[in-house]
Scaffold this motif. Sequence first.
Motif, short mmCIF file in Angstrom:
data_model
loop_
_atom_site.label_atom_id
_atom_site.label_comp_id
_atom_site.label_asym_id
_atom_site.label_seq_id
_atom_site.Cartn_x
_atom_site.Cartn_y
_atom_site.Cartn_z
N ALA A 57 0.84 -1.20 0.00
CA ALA A 57 0.00 0.00 0.00
C ALA A 57 0.87 1.25 0.00
CB ALA A 57 -0.92 -0.02 1.22
N LEU A 58 1.89 1.25 0.85
CA LEU A 58 2.73 2.45 0.96
C LEU A 58 3.56 2.65 -0.30
CD1 LEU A 58 3.85 2.17 4.69
CD2 LEU A 58 2.16 3.73 3.70
N LYS A 59 3.98 1.55 -0.90
CA LYS A 59 4.80 1.65 -2.12
C LYS A 59 3.98 2.20 -3.28
CE LYS A 59 6.70 -1.73 -4.03
NZ LYS A 59 7.25 -3.01 -4.45
N SER A 60 2.67 1.91 -3.28
CA SER A 60 1.86 2.28 -4.45
C SER A 60 1.07 3.57 -4.27
CB SER A 60 0.87 1.17 -4.80
OG SER A 60 1.30 -0.07 -4.33
N SER A 61 1.18 4.22 -3.11
CA SER A 61 0.33 5.40 -2.91
C SER A 61 1.16 6.66 -2.68
CB SER A 61 -0.59 5.17 -1.71
OG SER A 61 0.17 4.88 -0.55
N ASP A 62 0.50 7.82 -2.80
CA ASP A 62 1.18 9.11 -2.58
C ASP A 62 1.20 9.45 -1.09
OD1 ASP A 62 1.32 9.54 -5.41
OD2 ASP A 62 -0.82 10.00 -5.34
N ARG A 63 0.05 9.27 -0.47
CA ARG A 63 -0.05 9.58 0.95
C ARG A 63 -0.76 8.43 1.63
NH1 ARG A 63 -2.98 13.41 2.97
NH2 ARG A 63 -4.38 13.48 1.18
N ALA A 64 -0.66 8.37 2.97
CA ALA A 64 -1.31 7.27 3.67
C ALA A 64 -1.78 7.70 5.06
CB ALA A 64 -0.33 6.10 3.80
N TYR A 65 -2.79 6.99 5.52
CA TYR A 65 -3.27 7.16 6.89
C TYR A 65 -3.19 5.81 7.58
CZ TYR A 65 -5.24 11.67 5.51
OH TYR A 65 -5.40 12.96 5.07
N VAL A 66 -2.88 5.83 8.86
CA VAL A 66 -2.86 4.59 9.63
C VAL A 66 -4.00 4.65 10.64
CG1 VAL A 66 -1.53 3.11 11.17
CG2 VAL A 66 -0.36 4.43 9.39
N LEU A 67 -4.83 3.61 10.61
CA LEU A 67 -6.00 3.55 11.48
C LEU A 67 -5.75 2.51 12.57
CD1 LEU A 67 -8.77 5.02 11.28
CD2 LEU A 67 -9.66 2.99 10.14
N GLU A 68 -5.98 2.92 13.82
CA GLU A 68 -5.85 1.98 14.94
C GLU A 68 -7.05 2.14 15.84
OE1 GLU A 68 -2.19 2.25 17.24
OE2 GLU A 68 -1.10 1.46 15.50
N ASN A 69 -7.75 1.06 16.12
CA ASN A 69 -8.94 1.11 16.97
C ASN A 69 -9.88 2.26 16.62
OD1 ASN A 69 -8.08 -1.12 18.48
ND2 ASN A 69 -6.74 0.22 19.70
N GLY A 70 -10.10 2.45 15.34
CA GLY A 70 -11.07 3.45 14.91
C GLY A 70 -10.55 4.88 14.89
N LYS A 71 -9.26 5.08 15.19
CA LYS A 71 -8.70 6.43 15.18
C LYS A 71 -7.55 6.53 14.21
CE LYS A 71 -9.38 6.88 20.04
NZ LYS A 71 -8.63 6.85 21.27
N VAL A 72 -7.42 7.69 13.56
CA VAL A 72 -6.24 7.93 12.72
C VAL A 72 -5.09 8.26 13.66
CG1 VAL A 72 -5.18 9.46 11.04
CG2 VAL A 72 -7.55 8.76 10.75
N VAL A 73 -4.04 7.43 13.62
CA VAL A 73 -2.92 7.65 14.55
C VAL A 73 -1.69 8.23 13.86
CG1 VAL A 73 -3.63 6.03 16.33
CG2 VAL A 73 -2.33 5.20 14.37
N ILE A 74 -1.52 7.92 12.58
CA ILE A 74 -0.37 8.45 11.84
C ILE A 74 -0.86 8.83 10.46
CG2 ILE A 74 1.98 7.99 10.99
CD1 ILE A 74 2.04 5.56 12.91
#
Lengths: 289, 237
Positions: B200-217
Motif C-alpha cells: 500500500a505504501l509503495k503504491s500510494s502518494d499519501r497514507a493514513y494509519v488507522l488503529e482502533n477506529g482512530k487515525v494515529v499516523i
Amino acid sequence: MAELFAFLLSGVTVGFIYALVGLGFTVIYNSSGIINFSQGEFVMAGGMSAVFLMYAGVPLGFAFILAIISVSVIGIILYKLLSISKDSSHISLIILTLGFAIFLRGLAQVIFDKQLHTMPSFVGDGSFEIFGAILSYQSLLVIVVSLIIVISLYLFFKRTKTGQAMVAASVNVDAARLMGINIKKILVLNFAISAVIASIGGILLTPITSTNYEVGIMLGLKGFSAAIIGGLGNPWGAVAGGLLLGILESLVAGYISSEYKDAVAFVVLLAILFFMPGGIFGNLKAQRV
Amino acid sequence: MDKPLLEIEDLSFSYKQIIALESVSLTINQGEIVSLIGANGAGKTTLLRTISGLNVHKKGKIIFNKEDISQTESDYRVRAKIAQVPEGRGLFPILSVEQNLRLGAYTRNDNEIEKDLEFIYNKFPILQEKKDEYAGTLSGGQQQMVAVGRALMIRPKLLLLDEPSMGLAPIIVEEIFSVIKELRDLGTTIFVVEQNAFLALKSSDRAYVLENGKVVISGKSADLLDDERVKEAYLGA
C-alpha cells in the motif's frame, strides 16, 4: 384414456394458478428473505374485487385492471408496514404478514360478504376436445395467460435494467447499493409485482372454481407448497412445483376421492421436506454461490 | 495548491455499543492515490462503507466535491461518482461477467456505456473471453478484475478499493496495482484500504494509519515507509 386426459388437463389448469401463487412467494422471498403469508389473500382480493366491480356495472376488462391495481396497492401497503416495523428480524416480519393476511380476510368479509361468488367465463362457454377430454376456453385462457406471465417475468429479470437490478439486489444487497441501486424502490416493485401476479391468478380462477373471502387460505398454502417443492427461491421450481401439485391433486381426486385432494399438497410437501429439503430442483442461489 | 475531493471531518460511527470509528478526519485530494492501513478490526472497512453510505453515521461530516453528502443515500453517492470495490469483491455470482459490468452503469443514461465496456475489455482481455460465463465461476484474480471493471463503469471521480490484494497471487496483485496507477493517470482519485502495508505504501502518494477506529499516523507514503512506528507495527521490521 380420455378420463386420464381430463384429469391431467384440469390438473394443469389449477396447477398454473398454484404456480402463479408460488411465483409470488418466490419474488418476495428472493428480494427480502421474507415468506409473505398474505400471498393467498392477494389472490382472494384480486378475484373478489373483480367480482364486485363487475356487480357494480364496471365493464369486465376495466374491472380486471382496477382489481389488479388495488391489489398492487395492498402489496405496497404491506411493504410499508414491514419497512416501518421496529423489529426487523425475519421471523417477526413473517408473523406480520400472517397478521396482515387475517386482516385482509376480515376486511373482505366487511367490504364484500361471506357468500360464494363466480363470474362468467371471459372467453365464452365453449370448449375443445383433446383426445376425448374437454378443455374449456376459460381453462385454456388460464394456461395461456399464466405462460405469458412466466415468460414475461423471465424476460424482465433477464433483459431489462430494472430486472437485473432486482436480481442483483436479491443476491447481494450491499453490492447492489454500491451500483447505485435504490433498494427501497426495488423492494416496493417486488411487492407490487408479486401482488399483480397473485391478483391475476385470482381473477383467472374465479370463473372456474368460484371465490369467497377465505379462498386465500388454501391457495396460499398450496402456492407456498409449490414454491417449497420446487426449491424456495427458484422461479422455475415454483412453476414446476405448482404444476406437479395441480396434476397430483386432480389425479387423486379423480381416481381415489376428492376428499383427499387437499391433503395431497401437504403430503408431498412433507415428503419433500423430509427427503429433499432443497426442493426437487434445489435452490439455485445456494448451489451457485 | 491541492484541490480536496473528499474531506472527512470528525467522523464517528458505532455498531450499537461498539465504537468502530472515533473522530476520524482525513482529506483526499484530486488525482491522488491515498492508502489506509491498519490491523484487522481497526475500522478500515467500516470507514469505506460509511463513505459509500452503507453505514449511516450520526456524528461528523463527509464532504465530497464541496458538497456535504453526510445525509444522503448510497444511490445518491454513486450518482455523485463515488465507486467502491467492496471487501470480498461483492460480485453477483449468478449473473454473467457482462451483466455484472453493465450493472456498474446502472445509474448512467449517457450513450458512452458501450465505449466504456470496450475500454474494460481492452484493459482485461480475459473478461471479454469470459463475458457470458457466470461471474461466480471465475478465478479469484478474474473476479477482482470484474469487480474493478464494474466500479469503473460508474465512471467514478473517487474509487474506493477495499483490500484488492486479498486472496490473490502476488503476480495478480501487481497487475491490479499497476491498473490502479493507470487509472490515477487517467484522472481517477483513489482511496485504497490494504492490510499489506508495504504494498500500500509503495503504491500510494499519501497514507493514513488507522488503529482502533482512530487515525494515529498520517503523511507521505514514502515517509511512512521509514517511520519507526509504522515499521515496527506494520512492516514487520
